[in-house]
Write an enzyme that holds these catalytic residues in place. Structure first.
Site, PDB file in Angstrom:
ATOM      1  N   LYS A   1       0.830  -1.215   0.000  1.00  0.00           N
ATOM      2  CA  LYS A   1       0.000   0.000   0.000  1.00  0.00           C
ATOM      3  C   LYS A   1       0.862   1.261   0.000  1.00  0.00           C
ATOM      4  O   LYS A   1       0.669   2.150  -0.823  1.00  0.00           O
ATOM      5  CB  LYS A   1      -0.907   0.007   1.245  1.00  0.00           C
ATOM      6  CG  LYS A   1      -1.557   1.359   1.519  1.00  0.00           C
ATOM      7  CD  LYS A   1      -2.454   1.342   2.748  1.00  0.00           C
ATOM      8  CE  LYS A   1      -1.842   1.788   4.032  1.00  0.00           C
ATOM      9  NZ  LYS A   1      -1.698   3.224   4.259  1.00  0.00           N
ATOM     10  N   ASN A   2       1.801   1.332   0.943  1.00  0.00           N
ATOM     11  CA  ASN A   2       2.509   2.599   1.105  1.00  0.00           C
ATOM     12  C   ASN A   2       3.520   2.861  -0.007  1.00  0.00           C
ATOM     13  O   ASN A   2       3.974   3.992  -0.170  1.00  0.00           O
ATOM     14  CB  ASN A   2       3.142   2.688   2.495  1.00  0.00           C
ATOM     15  CG  ASN A   2       2.062   2.861   3.569  1.00  0.00           C
ATOM     16  OD1 ASN A   2       0.918   3.202   3.258  1.00  0.00           O
ATOM     17  ND2 ASN A   2       2.409   2.609   4.825  1.00  0.00           N
TER      18      ASN A   2
ATOM     19  N   ARG B   1      -4.261   9.649   3.565  1.00  0.00           N
ATOM     20  CA  ARG B   1      -3.131  10.470   3.982  1.00  0.00           C
ATOM     21  C   ARG B   1      -2.199  10.802   2.810  1.00  0.00           C
ATOM     22  O   ARG B   1      -1.685  11.919   2.686  1.00  0.00           O
ATOM     23  CB  ARG B   1      -2.365   9.671   5.044  1.00  0.00           C
ATOM     24  CG  ARG B   1      -1.211  10.382   5.646  1.00  0.00           C
ATOM     25  CD  ARG B   1      -1.676  11.292   6.741  1.00  0.00           C
ATOM     26  NE  ARG B   1      -0.652  12.237   7.121  1.00  0.00           N
ATOM     27  CZ  ARG B   1      -0.915  13.401   7.703  1.00  0.00           C
ATOM     28  NH1 ARG B   1      -2.156  13.750   7.968  1.00  0.00           N
ATOM     29  NH2 ARG B   1       0.051  14.207   8.028  1.00  0.00           N
TER      30      ARG B   1
ATOM     31  N   CYS C   1      -6.739  12.345  10.907  1.00  0.00           N
ATOM     32  CA  CYS C   1      -6.661  10.908  11.114  1.00  0.00           C
ATOM     33  C   CYS C   1      -6.517  10.628  12.596  1.00  0.00           C
ATOM     34  O   CYS C   1      -6.402  11.536  13.394  1.00  0.00           O
ATOM     35  CB  CYS C   1      -5.507  10.317  10.350  1.00  0.00           C
ATOM     36  SG  CYS C   1      -3.985  11.013  10.876  1.00  0.00           S
TER      37      CYS C   1
ATOM     38  N   ARG D   1      -0.350  15.125  13.131  1.00  0.00           N
ATOM     39  CA  ARG D   1       0.562  14.698  12.054  1.00  0.00           C
ATOM     40  C   ARG D   1       0.841  15.897  11.136  1.00  0.00           C
ATOM     41  O   ARG D   1       0.265  16.013  10.060  1.00  0.00           O
ATOM     42  CB  ARG D   1      -0.050  13.534  11.263  1.00  0.00           C
ATOM     43  CG  ARG D   1      -0.103  12.252  12.055  1.00  0.00           C
ATOM     44  CD  ARG D   1      -0.863  11.170  11.322  1.00  0.00           C
ATOM     45  NE  ARG D   1      -0.047  10.468  10.350  1.00  0.00           N
ATOM     46  CZ  ARG D   1      -0.524   9.506   9.554  1.00  0.00           C
ATOM     47  NH1 ARG D   1      -1.796   9.161   9.609  1.00  0.00           N
ATOM     48  NH2 ARG D   1       0.258   8.899   8.691  1.00  0.00           N
TER      49      ARG D   1
ATOM     50  N   ILE E   1       2.728  18.603   8.498  1.00  0.00           N
ATOM     51  CA  ILE E   1       3.477  18.366   7.249  1.00  0.00           C
ATOM     52  C   ILE E   1       4.570  19.436   7.080  1.00  0.00           C
ATOM     53  O   ILE E   1       4.951  19.768   5.969  1.00  0.00           O
ATOM     54  CB  ILE E   1       2.546  18.281   6.009  1.00  0.00           C
ATOM     55  CG1 ILE E   1       1.759  19.580   5.807  1.00  0.00           C
ATOM     56  CG2 ILE E   1       1.604  17.100   6.101  1.00  0.00           C
ATOM     57  CD1 ILE E   1       1.175  19.680   4.378  1.00  0.00           C
ATOM     58  N   ASP E   2       5.048  19.949   8.210  1.00  0.00           N
ATOM     59  CA  ASP E   2       6.060  21.014   8.144  1.00  0.00           C
ATOM     60  C   ASP E   2       7.320  20.594   7.394  1.00  0.00           C
ATOM     61  O   ASP E   2       7.919  21.384   6.676  1.00  0.00           O
ATOM     62  CB  ASP E   2       6.425  21.469   9.577  1.00  0.00           C
ATOM     63  CG  ASP E   2       6.907  20.311  10.437  1.00  0.00           C
ATOM     64  OD1 ASP E   2       6.170  19.319  10.568  1.00  0.00           O
ATOM     65  OD2 ASP E   2       8.033  20.371  10.956  1.00  0.00           O
TER      66      ASP E   2
ATOM     67  N   ASP F   1       3.403   0.434  12.319  1.00  0.00           N
ATOM     68  CA  ASP F   1       2.213  -0.133  11.668  1.00  0.00           C
ATOM     69  C   ASP F   1       1.957  -1.590  12.070  1.00  0.00           C
ATOM     70  O   ASP F   1       0.957  -2.183  11.649  1.00  0.00           O
ATOM     71  CB  ASP F   1       2.344  -0.029  10.133  1.00  0.00           C
ATOM     72  CG  ASP F   1       2.363   1.413   9.658  1.00  0.00           C
ATOM     73  OD1 ASP F   1       1.969   2.298  10.445  1.00  0.00           O
ATOM     74  OD2 ASP F   1       2.783   1.655   8.517  1.00  0.00           O
TER      75      ASP F   1
ATOM     76  N   ARG G   1      -9.087  -0.090   3.587  1.00  0.00           N
ATOM     77  CA  ARG G   1      -8.176   0.871   2.975  1.00  0.00           C
ATOM     78  C   ARG G   1      -6.822   0.232   2.697  1.00  0.00           C
ATOM     79  O   ARG G   1      -6.078   0.690   1.825  1.00  0.00           O
ATOM     80  CB  ARG G   1      -7.968   2.081   3.898  1.00  0.00           C
ATOM     81  CG  ARG G   1      -9.154   3.007   3.975  1.00  0.00           C
ATOM     82  CD  ARG G   1      -8.783   4.317   4.659  1.00  0.00           C
ATOM     83  NE  ARG G   1      -7.412   4.638   4.336  1.00  0.00           N
ATOM     84  CZ  ARG G   1      -6.412   4.714   5.212  1.00  0.00           C
ATOM     85  NH1 ARG G   1      -6.641   4.538   6.488  1.00  0.00           N
ATOM     86  NH2 ARG G   1      -5.192   4.977   4.831  1.00  0.00           N
TER      87      ARG G   1
END
Ligand code: EPU
Length: 429
Positions: free
Chosen positions: A22-23, A93, A117, A122, A124-125, A306, A398
């Site tokens: 998936k990722n 995400r 989520c 979380r 995103i900087d 995970d 998902r």
């Protein structure tokens, strides 16, 4: 509303075939935007995150064709749109990978912030810091990130913390810039190497993926390619734990055993027997309780966050007291209340969970709070006495292709059933 119904207590025996990662898929699909020709992708998992990603690509103007169940052709030469709206971006995400890919291709991207989520804050900087370092400007208004650049150029970026998402976005954004980009303190997960291999097969020059320094020499052109996505390390790990927990003898096929070492070594420490072959692992479960264990989640090659909830489910039935420390996310213990409903003895204090092994779990109605929380409930349901009904299974779908069918094929009593009433609001991971 759909639920998984599991009648627990059946041993698992037979072969289970692992789908594509998936990722990796959710990074590689947006990366196909960069090709000046069609990309054929094999071993694509047919999961909800992939469907949404493909829908975004089609709506932007890409020609997307299913060549068979797990092979897709994407021709993105006709994409003109550089906007990913909220309704799509919030569903998963990884919608933020469209930022890096669109910025490289069009010097412009307008992508909604990825949806809220369930794992805590979380930010995103680090993604935005990379875009800026490469010469882009960004603004955030009404939840939309707009990134623009006149010209992008190579630079040196040091990540303030190890992040998979920002490492991937930086690779996507830097692949066609003028000059050399050096990413330091980069994440090393297998899907980062997979994205680098995919981009290199299109003509990119990325070196060092899989180490903490990645060098990217910008190229003028990327061509179409044919590429097979790696097997899913976390899907494989989940079935390894399921086989250990339920007992029996299961061979997990289409895996890269090296990627699974952080998981195999923990299982072996608990007393699970694992036989390693070239592209499969045989898991032989025990009839006796496993040994207690402590674990701490860490970036790759450490123990993956995970897999933390799935191991917690297994440890509920082990011999003694186990301690889990979650060091990646603020809030990844949202499955604990549900496991308690099934008889588990777990207490949580901040980022630490203490699990006292119990003799048995019993089936109960429970809810999946997120994807891997759902996987933990599946594992608990497989070894519980009686019937477990899992709600909000869209989280699980998902990330796991054909989960019930794959488990049924090795002897589990699990079905997916439709019930009256809507699903809870679908939120992204
Ligand atoms: N972080 C920041 N700033 C950033 C980016 C990340 O502070 O700009 C923090 C996060 O808040 C988190 C940590 O850094 O505390 C690690 O985040 P990372 O960027 O590595 O995670 P991610 O890219 O958001 C991906 C996977 C997750 C997986 C993590 C860690 C995808 C789509 N998601 O998330 O997968 O847990 O890496 O390995 O690739 C899952 O599959 O169940 C899942 C949640």
């Amino acid at each position: 509303m759909e639920k998984f119904i599991i009648n627990g207590g059946h041993k698992l025996n037979g072969d289970i075939y692992i789908s594509g990662a998936k990722n990796a898929a959710v990074a590689i699909l947006p990366a196909a935007i960069l090709a000046d020709g069609p990309c054929i992708l094999e071993n694509v998992p047919m999961i909800n995150d992939v469907s949404v990603c493909l829908k975004i690509l089609s709506e932007m103007g890409a020609d997307v064709k299913m060549l068979n169940k797990s092979t897709i052709q994407i021709d993105a030469r006709h994409i003109r749109d550089t906007v990913v709206p909220y309704e799509k971006a919030r569903l998963f995400r990884a919608s933020y990978y469209f930022m890096g890919a669109l910025l490289t291709k069009f010097n412009h991207a307008k992508v909604s912030m990825p949806g809220g989520c369930a794992l805590g804050d979380r930010p995103i900087d680090q993604h935005l810091k990379c875009f800026k370092a490469l010469g882009a400007n960004y603004s955030i208004e009404s939840g939309i990130v707009e990134i623009t650049a006149d010209r992008l150029y190579g630079t040196q970026i040091y990540f303030d913390k190890i992040t998979v998402g920002a490492t991937i976005n930086a690779m996507l954004a830097a692949v066609k810039v003028d000059g050399l980009t050096i990413l330091e303190n980069a994440a090393k997960e297998p899907h980062i190497v997979d994205l680098a291999n995919f981009l290199n097969s299109m003509g990119a020059e990325i070196m060092g993926a899989g180490t903490d320094v990645i060098k990217i020499r910008g190229v003028k052109k990327l061509t179409g390619t044919q590429y097979a996505i790696i097997p899913d390390q976390i899907e494989a790990g989940t079935y390894m734990v399921a086989a250990a927990a339920a007992g029996g003898d299961v061979t997990i096929r289409n895996v890269i055993p090296k990627h699974l070492e952080p998981i195999s070594s923990k299982l072996e420490k608990m007393g699970v027997i694992i036989e390693e072959h070239d592209d499969s692992l045989r898991i032989i479960g025990s009839n006796r309780p496993y040994e207690r264990m402590n674990l701490k989640t860490m970036p790759h090659p450490g123990f993956p966050t995970d897999m933390q909830p799935q191991f917690a489910a297994l440890l509920t039935l082990s011999n003694g007291t186990s301690i889990i420390t979650e060091s990646i996310y603020e809030d990844r213990f949202r499955y604990v209340d549900e496991l308690r409903r099934m008889g588990a003895d777990i207490s949580v204090d901040g980022k630490v969970a203490v699990i006292e092994g119990v003799d048995k779990l019993t089936g109960a109605p429970v809810k999946a709070a997120d994807l891997r929380a759902g996987a933990a409930l599946i594992i608990a349901g497989l070894c519980a006495k009686g019937v477990t009904e899992i709600e909000d299974i869209f989280h699980i779908e998902r990330g796991y292709e054909d989960l019930a069918a794959k488990l049924r094929a090795i002897g589990a009593d699990i079905v997916k059933r439709e019930f009256p009433g809507p699903d809870a609001m679908r939120i992204a991971m």
